[in-house]
Design an enzyme around this catalytic site. Structure first.
Site, PDB file in Angstrom:
ATOM      1  N   ASP A  49       3.210  22.121 -19.334  1.00  0.00           N
ATOM      2  CA  ASP A  49       2.095  21.340 -19.867  1.00  0.00           C
ATOM      3  C   ASP A  49       0.801  21.983 -19.371  1.00  0.00           C
ATOM      4  O   ASP A  49       0.815  22.972 -18.643  1.00  0.00           O
ATOM      5  CB  ASP A  49       2.228  19.864 -19.468  1.00  0.00           C
ATOM      6  N   SER A  50      -0.332  21.405 -19.764  1.00  0.00           N
ATOM      7  CA  SER A  50      -1.616  22.042 -19.457  1.00  0.00           C
ATOM      8  C   SER A  50      -2.157  21.622 -18.098  1.00  0.00           C
ATOM      9  O   SER A  50      -3.109  22.219 -17.611  1.00  0.00           O
ATOM     10  CB  SER A  50      -2.638  21.648 -20.520  1.00  0.00           C
ATOM     11  N   GLY A  51      -1.579  20.597 -17.519  1.00  0.00           N
ATOM     12  CA  GLY A  51      -2.112  20.048 -16.274  1.00  0.00           C
ATOM     13  C   GLY A  51      -3.032  18.867 -16.504  1.00  0.00           C
ATOM     14  O   GLY A  51      -3.322  18.102 -15.590  1.00  0.00           O
ATOM     15  N   GLY A  52      -3.491  18.711 -17.741  1.00  0.00           N
ATOM     16  CA  GLY A  52      -4.454  17.655 -18.038  1.00  0.00           C
ATOM     17  C   GLY A  52      -3.926  16.264 -17.760  1.00  0.00           C
ATOM     18  O   GLY A  52      -4.602  15.436 -17.165  1.00  0.00           O
TER      19      GLY A  52
ATOM     20  N   ASP B 171      -5.902  19.098 -23.288  1.00  0.00           N
ATOM     21  CA  ASP B 171      -6.485  18.056 -24.138  1.00  0.00           C
ATOM     22  C   ASP B 171      -6.957  16.911 -23.256  1.00  0.00           C
ATOM     23  O   ASP B 171      -6.610  16.832 -22.081  1.00  0.00           O
ATOM     24  CB  ASP B 171      -5.474  17.564 -25.190  1.00  0.00           C
TER      25      ASP B 171
ATOM     26  N   GLN C 146      -4.202  14.517 -31.227  1.00  0.00           N
ATOM     27  CA  GLN C 146      -4.627  13.276 -30.566  1.00  0.00           C
ATOM     28  C   GLN C 146      -5.214  12.333 -31.620  1.00  0.00           C
ATOM     29  O   GLN C 146      -5.048  12.567 -32.809  1.00  0.00           O
ATOM     30  CB  GLN C 146      -5.640  13.608 -29.458  1.00  0.00           C
TER      31      GLN C 146
ATOM     32  N   GLY D  30      -0.603  11.508 -26.449  1.00  0.00           N
ATOM     33  CA  GLY D  30      -1.298  10.227 -26.365  1.00  0.00           C
ATOM     34  C   GLY D  30      -0.516   9.046 -26.891  1.00  0.00           C
ATOM     35  O   GLY D  30      -1.095   7.997 -27.172  1.00  0.00           O
TER      36      GLY D  30
ATOM     37  N   ASP E 124      10.241  15.318 -24.176  1.00  0.00           N
ATOM     38  CA  ASP E 124      10.389  15.374 -22.718  1.00  0.00           C
ATOM     39  C   ASP E 124      10.104  13.974 -22.201  1.00  0.00           C
ATOM     40  O   ASP E 124       9.336  13.235 -22.805  1.00  0.00           O
ATOM     41  CB  ASP E 124       9.388  16.346 -22.086  1.00  0.00           C
TER      42      ASP E 124
ATOM     43  N   CYS F 210      31.480   9.240 -21.287  1.00  0.00           N
ATOM     44  CA  CYS F 210      30.747  10.412 -20.775  1.00  0.00           C
ATOM     45  C   CYS F 210      31.704  11.361 -20.066  1.00  0.00           C
ATOM     46  O   CYS F 210      32.609  10.933 -19.355  1.00  0.00           O
ATOM     47  CB  CYS F 210      29.655   9.953 -19.813  1.00  0.00           C
TER      48      CYS F 210
ATOM     49  N   CYS G   4      30.599  13.881 -17.976  1.00  0.00           N
ATOM     50  CA  CYS G   4      29.899  14.602 -16.902  1.00  0.00           C
ATOM     51  C   CYS G   4      30.710  14.547 -15.611  1.00  0.00           C
ATOM     52  O   CYS G   4      31.634  13.745 -15.456  1.00  0.00           O
ATOM     53  CB  CYS G   4      28.489  14.040 -16.700  1.00  0.00           C
TER      54      CYS G   4
ATOM     55  N   CYS H  15      30.934  11.076 -13.951  1.00  0.00           N
ATOM     56  CA  CYS H  15      31.852  10.136 -14.604  1.00  0.00           C
ATOM     57  C   CYS H  15      33.308  10.581 -14.483  1.00  0.00           C
ATOM     58  O   CYS H  15      34.206   9.748 -14.425  1.00  0.00           O
ATOM     59  CB  CYS H  15      31.455   9.949 -16.067  1.00  0.00           C
TER      60      CYS H  15
ATOM     61  N   HIS I 277      24.360  12.328 -14.299  1.00  0.00           N
ATOM     62  CA  HIS I 277      24.865  11.488 -15.388  1.00  0.00           C
ATOM     63  C   HIS I 277      23.790  11.208 -16.429  1.00  0.00           C
ATOM     64  O   HIS I 277      24.013  11.372 -17.631  1.00  0.00           O
ATOM     65  CB  HIS I 277      25.459  10.166 -14.891  1.00  0.00           C
TER      66      HIS I 277
HETATM   67 ZN   LIG Z   1      28.383  10.675 -16.951  1.00  0.00          ZN
END
Ligand SMILES: [Zn+2]
Length: 387
Positions: free
Chosen positions: A93-96, A147, A202, A229, A279, A317, A319, A322, A348
């Site tokens: 990201d830009s840090g903003g 931004d 935005q 935003g 994200d 699941c 993973c 699990c 998980h």
């Molecule tokens: Zn799991």
């Protein structure tokens, strides 16, 4: 200088899109979820755990890395990939956003964001050009423009002024990147010549402002476009409406990234509205607080009802957590404050998120996305057992 980034649209089902983008560090299938690696580390995760969970790309936070250990130090190590030992794609990201949410005594002017570090109070100025330079030294595969982050709720006037400033900052960011690409800013010390740059739309919840912002970003021209935003406290239906209308305004042949969202239901609902990338800190942060996402809803592992529950977190699941451990053991680890609780819970939750993205991609490719969406939303909302 060649641009190492490209996007291919491979299929669609309604507005949902199947695609992939190529970066200098590999291919990412979309729709994609990017685990958040704040300080060059997805909290509680080793990179091999991320790979096992199916992460193809992670996000690094420029604000944190700039303050500590510093982008010049990372640049001297050959860039972020080499420094952290993650050979796969990275977006920064830009840090903003962190300047707006974390920093002390910030002051925003046309020049940039004046702020003091939340670590030691030292003064800093983050200009659009500096945000580009820092990310160039980090060498991420996708860099974001700086931004202005608008608080919610905001008046139309506030949203308009902020959006217009973000457009001017975006143009400065693009100009700066072009100087780095054409070699006239070689003193910056860029570590990834194939770095792409995304613009950010935005405009708050005002669709005419969103349209204007999208048009301006497209005129400047980026490798991809983000919607910023949102997911800041507005009603969920309003967020979905803004996402749908804004996604329609963006070029079909380029990736669309919804920043900072969201819940598993948000991922499915926003893929349905044409989003390719996400994200969110939700799966990692909630895992450390004992909240686990499952195919039947969310559970809080600290709840006494799990003290003698021998079943896995989520029977659906696959993973490591699990496959190996019971709810009873995970509850014990959490209550005892063991570090492994955070690690196993995060593995998980990220597996659940990344599996969901794989299932979304499969459903789009089989053109059964609408049925998948309805079933997913029904099961995800069936129980929020313990919240
Ligand atoms: Zn799991």
């Amino acid at each position: 200088m060649p641009n190492g980034f490209s996007f291919a649209l491979l299929g669609a089902d309604g507005a949902a899109r199947l695609g992939e983008f190529r970066t200098p560090h590999g291919v990412v299938q979309t729709p994609a979820f990017m685990p958040v690696g704040t300080q060059g580390s997805v909290k509680a995760m080793r990179h091999r755990d991320l790979e096992e969970a199916g992460a193809q790309i992670i996000l690094g936070n420029t604000y944190h890395l700039y303050l500590r250990p510093g982008d010049p130090l990372i640049g001297r190590r050959g860039g972020l990939h080499r420094f952290i030992g993650w050979p796969h794609p990275i977006l920064t990201d830009s840090g903003g956003y962190q300047v707006f949410s974390l920093a002390d005594r910030r002051k925003i002017t046309e020049d940039g964001a004046d702020f003091r570090s939340h670590l030691d109070g030292s003064p800093h100025l983050l200009t659009p050009e500096a945000a580009v330079d820092i990310q160039a030294r980090l060498g991420s595969d996708i860099a974001m423009v700086l931004d202005e982050c608008l608080a919610y709720p905001a008046s139309r006037d506030e949203a308009a002024h902020s959006m217009e400033r973000s457009v001017r900052w975006a143009a400065r960011c693009r100009t700066r990147l072009m100087e780095i690409r054409d070699g006239s800013a070689s003193d910056v010390g860029a570590t990834n010549p194939g770095q792409a740059q995304f613009g950010i739309v935005q405009g708050g919840v005002f669709q005419d402002l969103r349209d204007q912002s999208a048009g301006a970003a497209i005129d400047i021209g980026f490798e991809g476009y983000a919607i910023g935003g949102l997911s800041v406290g507005e009603p969920i239906d309003l967020m979905y409406a803004v996402v749908a209308d804004t996604a329609r305004r963006l070029p079909e042949g380029q990736p669309r990234y919804l920043m900072g969202a969201g819940t598993p239901a948000d991922l499915v609902e926003c893929v349905a509205r044409g989003i390719d990338m996400f994200d969110c800190v939700l799966p990692t942060r909630n895992a450390r607080n004992g909240q686990l996402f499952t195919s039947e809803g969310r559970i809080n592992i600290k709840n006494a009802r799990y003290a003698e529950d021998d079943g896995p977190v989520d029977p659906a699941c696959h993973c490591y957590t699990c496959r190996t451990h019971s709810r009873a053991y995970l509850r014990h680890l959490y209550m005892a404050g063991e570090m492994t609780a955070g690690a196993l819970n995060t593995l998980h939750n990220l597996s659940f998120y990344l599996d969901t993205m794989q299932r979304i991609r499969d459903a789009i490719s089989f053109r059964t996305f609408d049925r998948f969406r309805q079933e997913f939303l029904r099961s995800a909302s069936r129980l929020s057992l313990d919240s």
